[in-house]
Design a protein around this motif. Structure first.
Motif, PDB file in Angstrom:
ATOM      1  N   GLY A  16     -38.418  -4.009 -14.379  1.00 20.66           N
ATOM      2  CA  GLY A  16     -39.443  -3.872 -13.436  1.00 20.66           C
ATOM      3  C   GLY A  16     -40.454  -3.201 -13.785  1.00 20.66           C
ATOM      4  N   ASN A  69     -42.110  -9.469   0.221  1.00 21.28           N
ATOM      5  CA  ASN A  69     -42.003  -8.238  -0.852  1.00 21.28           C
ATOM      6  C   ASN A  69     -40.604  -8.318  -1.174  1.00 21.28           C
ATOM      7  OD1 ASN A  69     -44.432  -7.672  -0.171  1.00 21.28           O
ATOM      8  ND2 ASN A  69     -44.259  -5.697   0.149  1.00 21.28           N
ATOM      9  N   VAL A  70     -39.450  -8.673  -0.328  1.00 20.59           N
ATOM     10  CA  VAL A  70     -38.202  -8.524  -0.636  1.00 20.59           C
ATOM     11  C   VAL A  70     -37.601 -10.193  -0.634  1.00 20.59           C
ATOM     12  CG1 VAL A  70     -35.860  -7.782   0.164  1.00 20.59           C
ATOM     13  CG2 VAL A  70     -38.085  -6.310   0.401  1.00 20.59           C
ATOM     14  N   GLY A 106     -46.868  -9.408  -3.208  1.00 21.42           N
ATOM     15  CA  GLY A 106     -46.678  -8.619  -2.449  1.00 21.42           C
ATOM     16  C   GLY A 106     -47.656  -8.420  -1.535  1.00 21.42           C
ATOM     17  N   ASN A 116     -42.346 -11.710 -10.325  1.00 21.84           N
ATOM     18  CA  ASN A 116     -42.229 -11.588  -9.058  1.00 21.84           C
ATOM     19  C   ASN A 116     -43.229 -10.582  -8.686  1.00 21.84           C
ATOM     20  OD1 ASN A 116     -40.554 -13.139  -7.482  1.00 21.84           O
ATOM     21  ND2 ASN A 116     -38.769 -11.901  -8.187  1.00 21.84           N
ATOM     22  N   SER A 147     -42.862  -3.813  -8.955  1.00 24.54           N
ATOM     23  CA  SER A 147     -42.379  -2.816  -7.868  1.00 24.54           C
ATOM     24  C   SER A 147     -43.926  -1.932  -7.777  1.00 24.54           C
ATOM     25  CB  SER A 147     -41.138  -2.075  -8.321  1.00 24.54           C
ATOM     26  OG  SER A 147     -40.914  -1.107  -7.309  1.00 24.54           O
ATOM     27  N   LEU A 178     -36.979  -3.981  -4.143  1.00 24.13           N
ATOM     28  CA  LEU A 178     -36.974  -4.703  -5.229  1.00 24.13           C
ATOM     29  C   LEU A 178     -36.532  -4.157  -6.388  1.00 24.13           C
ATOM     30  CD1 LEU A 178     -38.365  -7.395  -6.073  1.00 24.13           C
ATOM     31  CD2 LEU A 178     -40.523  -5.810  -6.582  1.00 24.13           C
ATOM     32  N   THR A 192     -33.643  -5.457  -9.113  1.00 23.41           N
ATOM     33  CA  THR A 192     -33.728  -5.492 -10.567  1.00 23.41           C
ATOM     34  C   THR A 192     -32.700  -5.018 -11.251  1.00 23.41           C
ATOM     35  OG1 THR A 192     -36.412  -5.088 -10.515  1.00 23.41           O
ATOM     36  CG2 THR A 192     -35.230  -4.495 -12.560  1.00 23.41           C
ATOM     37  N   SER A 221     -39.693  -1.405   0.826  1.00 24.03           N
ATOM     38  CA  SER A 221     -39.568  -2.892   0.251  1.00 24.03           C
ATOM     39  C   SER A 221     -39.494  -2.905  -1.191  1.00 24.03           C
ATOM     40  CB  SER A 221     -40.868  -3.795   0.801  1.00 24.03           C
ATOM     41  OG  SER A 221     -41.879  -3.603   0.404  1.00 24.03           O
ATOM     42  N   LYS A 222     -40.279  -1.878  -1.680  1.00 24.23           N
ATOM     43  CA  LYS A 222     -40.410  -1.939  -3.214  1.00 24.23           C
ATOM     44  C   LYS A 222     -39.016  -1.169  -3.655  1.00 24.23           C
ATOM     45  CE  LYS A 222     -44.190  -4.031  -4.146  1.00 24.23           C
ATOM     46  NZ  LYS A 222     -44.303  -5.300  -4.769  1.00 24.23           N
ATOM     47  N   SER A 241     -39.130 -12.289  -3.244  1.00 19.90           N
ATOM     48  CA  SER A 241     -38.633 -12.004  -4.229  1.00 19.90           C
ATOM     49  C   SER A 241     -37.361 -12.458  -4.711  1.00 19.90           C
ATOM     50  CB  SER A 241     -38.866 -10.408  -4.864  1.00 19.90           C
ATOM     51  OG  SER A 241     -40.212 -10.258  -4.754  1.00 19.90           O
ATOM     52  N   ASN A 292     -39.988  -8.019 -12.326  1.00 16.24           N
ATOM     53  CA  ASN A 292     -40.443  -7.659 -10.908  1.00 16.24           C
ATOM     54  C   ASN A 292     -41.403  -6.460 -10.810  1.00 16.24           C
ATOM     55  OD1 ASN A 292     -38.211  -9.522  -9.783  1.00 16.24           O
ATOM     56  ND2 ASN A 292     -36.746  -8.009 -10.037  1.00 16.24           N
TER      57      ASN A 292
END
Length: 247
Positions: free
Chosen positions: A183, A111-112, A88, A85, A141, A163, A167, A159-160, A115, A139
């Motif tokens: 991640g 981003n979210v 982004g 993933n 990140s 993520l 994970t 957003s990360k 994913s 993922n």
């Protein structure tokens, strides 16, 4: 054959991961949203080196596109055994009090939500619960999730952070179903994403804040991704590797 689907695989970290995966024996699906030429260039590089690759257009923020993406990859390569993933986006550097709702929707959609949608499709195909043979998800990140990116990209950082939570939560959810989820959190990496934020030279400006004294390369991030996908990481799930030079 092992097959890896890499979202946002036409440039930067995604493209580096695609090339390295092909060298390690994966059939590689290179997802892209807009730049067909860049994606096809990555595919051609892999094929010229004797590997197998396919470029597939899809906007991962759209559920129908994600379903089609996985279906096309399966039609070409029979199964998806690994997902990266990576797709982004970010927007121009801004304080939170200067952001509007439309910007936030754009950031979080890719981003979210994107994913989540891709992870869900991967689980439906990999999980032993659905008759799959297991697999691995990584993922991509960002250290921004930890550092916050004040004055620049707090929305991207948030957003990360979401993520990272995906994970850990998904890893625990599907661990008994043959799927590992991990991640990587890249730091200041020399890619085109900084130009999207309006400062192509951002890595050089901040290099002195990095303990190792330099920005990282996409290949250095790709190495961590491929290790997490591999059997060498067979007892690793629900964790993150920071590829950030100590920052």
């Amino acid at each position: 054959m092992k097959t890896v689907l890499i979202t946002g695989g036409s440039r930067g970290i995604g493209a580096a991961t695609a090339r390295l995966a092909a060298r390690q024996g994966y059939a590689v699906a290179v997802n892209y949203r807009q730049d067909a030429a860049a994606a096809q260039h990555v595919v051609q590089e892999i094929e010229l080196a004797g590997g197998e690759a396919l470029a597939v257009q899809a906007d991962i923020s759209l559920e129908d596109d994600v379903v089609r993406l996985f279906a096309e990859v399966e039609q070409a390569f029979h199964s998806v055994t690994a997902l990266v993933n990576n797709a982004g986006t970010l927007e121009r550097q801004s304080r939170v009090d200067q952001m509007d709702g439309a910007r936030l929707l754009r950031i979080f959609a890719t981003n979210v939500i994107g994913s989540f949608l891709c992870a869900a499709e991967a689980v439906r195909r990999m999980s032993t619960r659905y008759g799959g043979q297991g697999g691995s998800i990584v993922n991509v990140s960002s250290r921004a999730a930890v550092l916050g990116s004040a004055g620049e990209y707090v929305d991207y950082a948030a957003s990360k952070g979401a993520l990272d939570t995906l994970t850990v939560g998904l890893a625990r959810e599907v661990a008994a179903e043959g799927i590992r989820v991990n991640g990587v959190r890249p730091g200041l990496i020399e890619t085109d994403i900084h130009a999207l934020g309006g400062e192509p030279g951002r890595v050089a400006r901040l290099a002195e804040t990095i303990p190792l004294g330099r920005g990282g390369s996409s290949t250095e991030v790709a190495n961590a991704i491929l290790w997490l996908l591999s059997d060498e990481a067979s007892y690793v799930t629900g964790t993150h590797i920071d590829v950030s030079g100590g920052r």
